[in-house]
Motif scaffolding. Structure first.
Motif, PDB file in Angstrom:
ATOM      1  N   PHE A  97       0.857  -1.199   0.000  1.00 23.72           N
ATOM      2  CA  PHE A  97       0.000   0.000   0.000  1.00 23.72           C
ATOM      3  C   PHE A  97       0.893   1.249   0.000  1.00 23.72           C
ATOM      4  O   PHE A  97       0.975   1.958   1.004  1.00 23.72           O
ATOM      5  N   PRO A  98       1.583   1.496  -1.117  1.00 23.67           N
ATOM      6  CA  PRO A  98       2.603   2.557  -1.140  1.00 23.67           C
ATOM      7  C   PRO A  98       2.070   3.958  -0.835  1.00 23.67           C
ATOM      8  O   PRO A  98       2.821   4.821  -0.385  1.00 23.67           O
ATOM      9  N   GLU A  99       0.759   4.167  -1.051  1.00 18.71           N
ATOM     10  CA  GLU A  99       0.206   5.504  -0.808  1.00 18.71           C
ATOM     11  C   GLU A  99      -0.137   5.729   0.668  1.00 18.71           C
ATOM     12  O   GLU A  99      -0.452   6.844   1.069  1.00 18.71           O
ATOM     13  N   ASP A 100      -0.094   4.666   1.473  1.00 11.83           N
ATOM     14  CA  ASP A 100      -0.484   4.784   2.882  1.00 11.83           C
ATOM     15  C   ASP A 100       0.624   5.415   3.730  1.00 11.83           C
ATOM     16  O   ASP A 100       1.815   5.254   3.437  1.00 11.83           O
ATOM     17  N   GLY A 101       0.204   6.095   4.803  1.00  9.39           N
ATOM     18  CA  GLY A 101       1.148   6.646   5.763  1.00  9.39           C
ATOM     19  C   GLY A 101       1.480   5.628   6.848  1.00  9.39           C
ATOM     20  O   GLY A 101       0.813   4.593   6.980  1.00  9.39           O
ATOM     21  N   PHE A 102       2.506   5.944   7.637  1.00  7.84           N
ATOM     22  CA  PHE A 102       2.984   5.027   8.670  1.00  7.84           C
ATOM     23  C   PHE A 102       3.406   5.832   9.888  1.00  7.84           C
ATOM     24  O   PHE A 102       4.039   6.877   9.758  1.00  7.84           O
ATOM     25  N   LEU A 103       3.032   5.348  11.064  1.00  5.03           N
ATOM     26  CA  LEU A 103       3.508   5.926  12.318  1.00  5.03           C
ATOM     27  C   LEU A 103       3.970   4.770  13.191  1.00  5.03           C
ATOM     28  O   LEU A 103       3.174   3.917  13.573  1.00  5.03           O
ATOM     29  N   GLY A 104       5.274   4.728  13.465  1.00  7.92           N
ATOM     30  CA  GLY A 104       5.814   3.650  14.280  1.00  7.92           C
ATOM     31  C   GLY A 104       6.439   4.192  15.541  1.00  7.92           C
ATOM     32  O   GLY A 104       6.957   5.312  15.551  1.00  7.92           O
ATOM     33  N   GLU A 105       6.428   3.382  16.607  1.00  9.44           N
ATOM     34  CA  GLU A 105       7.052   3.838  17.849  1.00  9.44           C
ATOM     35  C   GLU A 105       8.524   4.128  17.633  1.00  9.44           C
ATOM     36  O   GLU A 105       9.069   5.088  18.171  1.00  9.44           O
ATOM     37  N   GLU A 106       9.196   3.298  16.838  1.00  7.67           N
ATOM     38  CA  GLU A 106      10.640   3.451  16.643  1.00  7.67           C
ATOM     39  C   GLU A 106      10.984   4.546  15.640  1.00  7.67           C
ATOM     40  O   GLU A 106      11.927   5.292  15.837  1.00  7.67           O
ATOM     41  N   SER A 107      10.237   4.617  14.546  1.00  2.00           N
ATOM     42  CA  SER A 107      10.672   5.467  13.423  1.00  2.00           C
ATOM     43  C   SER A 107       9.824   6.713  13.174  1.00  2.00           C
ATOM     44  O   SER A 107      10.131   7.502  12.298  1.00  2.00           O
ATOM     45  N   GLY A 108       8.759   6.891  13.940  1.00  2.00           N
ATOM     46  CA  GLY A 108       7.942   8.091  13.781  1.00  2.00           C
ATOM     47  C   GLY A 108       7.087   8.071  12.521  1.00  2.00           C
ATOM     48  O   GLY A 108       6.746   7.006  12.008  1.00  2.00           O
ATOM     49  N   PHE A 109       6.743   9.266  12.008  1.00  4.47           N
ATOM     50  CA  PHE A 109       5.834   9.411  10.864  1.00  4.47           C
ATOM     51  C   PHE A 109       6.547   9.217   9.531  1.00  4.47           C
ATOM     52  O   PHE A 109       7.667   9.673   9.348  1.00  4.47           O
ATOM     53  N   ALA A 110       5.854   8.561   8.590  1.00  3.60           N
ATOM     54  CA  ALA A 110       6.259   8.572   7.184  1.00  3.60           C
ATOM     55  C   ALA A 110       4.993   8.865   6.381  1.00  3.60           C
ATOM     56  O   ALA A 110       3.909   8.445   6.784  1.00  3.60           O
ATOM     57  N   GLN A 111       5.121   9.584   5.257  1.00  2.00           N
ATOM     58  CA  GLN A 111       3.950   9.935   4.436  1.00  2.00           C
ATOM     59  C   GLN A 111       2.921  10.687   5.277  1.00  2.00           C
ATOM     60  O   GLN A 111       1.722  10.403   5.167  1.00  2.00           O
ATOM     61  N   ASP A 112       3.370  11.592   6.099  1.00  3.57           N
ATOM     62  CA  ASP A 112       2.447  12.362   6.935  1.00  3.57           C
ATOM     63  C   ASP A 112       1.394  13.012   6.030  1.00  3.57           C
ATOM     64  O   ASP A 112       1.721  13.557   4.992  1.00  3.57           O
ATOM     65  N   GLY A 113       0.130  12.933   6.432  1.00  9.21           N
ATOM     66  CA  GLY A 113      -0.931  13.546   5.637  1.00  9.21           C
ATOM     67  C   GLY A 113      -1.657  12.570   4.717  1.00  9.21           C
ATOM     68  O   GLY A 113      -2.604  12.960   4.037  1.00  9.21           O
ATOM     69  N   ALA A 114      -1.232  11.307   4.691  1.00 12.45           N
ATOM     70  CA  ALA A 114      -1.925  10.309   3.863  1.00 12.45           C
ATOM     71  C   ALA A 114      -3.329  10.044   4.422  1.00 12.45           C
ATOM     72  O   ALA A 114      -3.561  10.195   5.617  1.00 12.45           O
ATOM     73  N   ARG A 115      -4.252   9.632   3.554  1.00 13.70           N
ATOM     74  CA  ARG A 115      -5.634   9.319   3.970  1.00 13.70           C
ATOM     75  C   ARG A 115      -5.683   8.120   4.897  1.00 13.70           C
ATOM     76  O   ARG A 115      -6.545   8.015   5.763  1.00 13.70           O
ATOM     77  N   VAL A 116      -4.784   7.150   4.638  1.00 16.06           N
ATOM     78  CA  VAL A 116      -4.741   5.923   5.421  1.00 16.06           C
ATOM     79  C   VAL A 116      -3.436   5.917   6.207  1.00 16.06           C
ATOM     80  O   VAL A 116      -2.363   6.134   5.640  1.00 16.06           O
ATOM     81  N   LEU A 117      -3.536   5.697   7.514  1.00 11.89           N
ATOM     82  CA  LEU A 117      -2.349   5.710   8.362  1.00 11.89           C
ATOM     83  C   LEU A 117      -2.270   4.412   9.154  1.00 11.89           C
ATOM     84  O   LEU A 117      -3.214   4.039   9.856  1.00 11.89           O
ATOM     85  N   TRP A 118      -1.146   3.709   9.016  1.00 14.21           N
ATOM     86  CA  TRP A 118      -0.855   2.508   9.812  1.00 14.21           C
ATOM     87  C   TRP A 118      -0.084   2.941  11.049  1.00 14.21           C
ATOM     88  O   TRP A 118       0.891   3.689  10.943  1.00 14.21           O
ATOM     89  N   VAL A 119      -0.502   2.471  12.214  1.00 14.92           N
ATOM     90  CA  VAL A 119       0.106   2.870  13.481  1.00 14.92           C
ATOM     91  C   VAL A 119       0.579   1.591  14.168  1.00 14.92           C
ATOM     92  O   VAL A 119      -0.225   0.688  14.429  1.00 14.92           O
ATOM     93  N   VAL A 120       1.880   1.492  14.436  1.00 13.56           N
ATOM     94  CA  VAL A 120       2.456   0.198  14.832  1.00 13.56           C
ATOM     95  C   VAL A 120       3.413   0.321  16.019  1.00 13.56           C
ATOM     96  O   VAL A 120       4.282   1.197  16.047  1.00 13.56           O
ATOM     97  N   ASP A 121       3.253  -0.577  16.985  1.00  7.59           N
ATOM     98  CA  ASP A 121       4.286  -0.801  17.999  1.00  7.59           C
ATOM     99  C   ASP A 121       4.786  -2.235  17.809  1.00  7.59           C
ATOM    100  O   ASP A 121       4.042  -3.189  18.026  1.00  7.59           O
TER     101      ASP A 121
END
Length: 269
Positions: free
Chosen positions: A69-93
């Motif tokens: 899902f290359p258009e999706d954003g990501f927020l991880g405990e270790e690495s912080g935000f990627a693709q900030d502002g994407a409609r879909v955000l994956w949030v992971v610990d």
């Protein structure tokens, strides 16, 4: 609801469940390595193992999401935000419960949530020690592996055990009044070192609910989705920029939520 919205969500839900198990199994390999370390340096070396496991598992999960899902954003405990502002955000610990992991307690998990258009719609908690995958998607109910789950039938707090958590991000004064009220009312509590896992246990009716005065989104969101889909109530976790700041978490059955809410010092609306 558009058909495309539904399939967008369900595709990610299936993927999220598989990914949580894959990531959790990798974390579990590191966990077993921790037990093979020489005893004389255990503390220091085990700390290195958990740090490495955290980074490697998050990197694996993040890269799989980026591939599928290359258009999706990501927020991880270790690495912080990627693709900030994407409609879909994956949030992971990758590992919620690192001190449990470090000390050989079997109470840690991989926790993952997906937010679509500002709403948390998928929550997954995978416990590799017990092979338990707690998973929920908005409109599809909440599940433990392939069985549906519902909150505890408790009428009062004396009818079961409450999950609680706290951290040094908050003062004792923010947490203790809740604990005091719980005990005064004949209730009892457990804290196992993983808020994500305890909140999943509450959605599955093992605990009567879960309360923590401040949780980060990667630990708080999965249980929020799980409890809502299981048929219980939660505070609106994303209010007041919860995704950036974190927020309190309170979740329980429809019967108990109003009883518990009055003991929480913070505003939960």
């Amino acid at each position: 609801m558009h058909h495309s919205d539904n399939s967008e969500r369900l595709n990610r839900y299936r993927f999220a469940c598989e990914l949580a198990e894959t990531g959790g199994r990798l974390a579990f390999q590191y966990y077993q390595k921790r037990e093979e370390l020489p005893v004389d340096h255990k503390g220091e070396d085990a700390q290195d193992v958990v740090s490495l496991a955290d980074r490697e598992v998050e990197a694996l999960v993040k890269s799989r999401i980026a591939q599928s899902f290359p258009e999706d954003g990501f927020l991880g405990e270790e690495s912080g935000f990627a693709q900030d502002g994407a409609r879909v955000l994956w949030v992971v610990d990758p590992i919620d419960g690192t001190s449990s992991f470090l000390n050989g307690l079997h109470t840690w998990c991989l926790s993952l949530a997906v937010i679509i258009d500002g709403e948390p719609v998928i929550g997954v908690v995978y416990d590799p020690n017990h092979g338990e995958l707690f998973h929920a998607c908005k409109g599809s109910g909440a599940w433990l592996n392939d069985r549906p789950i519902t909150p505890h039938p408790a009428e009062t707090v004396a009818d079961g055990v409450m999950g609680v958590g706290t951290s040094h991000r908050v003062t004792a004064a923010e947490f203790l009044p809740f604990l005091d009220a719980l005990l005064q009312q004949g209730g009892m509590f457990v804290r196992n070192g993983s808020g994500a896992l305890m909140s999943a246990w509450a959605a599955a009716g093992r605990l009567i609910g879960y309360y923590e005065p401040h949780m980060n989104p990667w630990d708080g969101l999965p249980g929020i989705v799980l409890m809502r889909e299981a048929g219980g109530l939660t505070n609106p976790y994303l209010a007041e920029d919860g995704i950036k700041r974190g927020n309190p978490v309170l979740l329980a059955s429809k019967t108990l939520y109003p009883q518990l809410k009055q003991w929480v010092k913070q505003n939960l609306d």
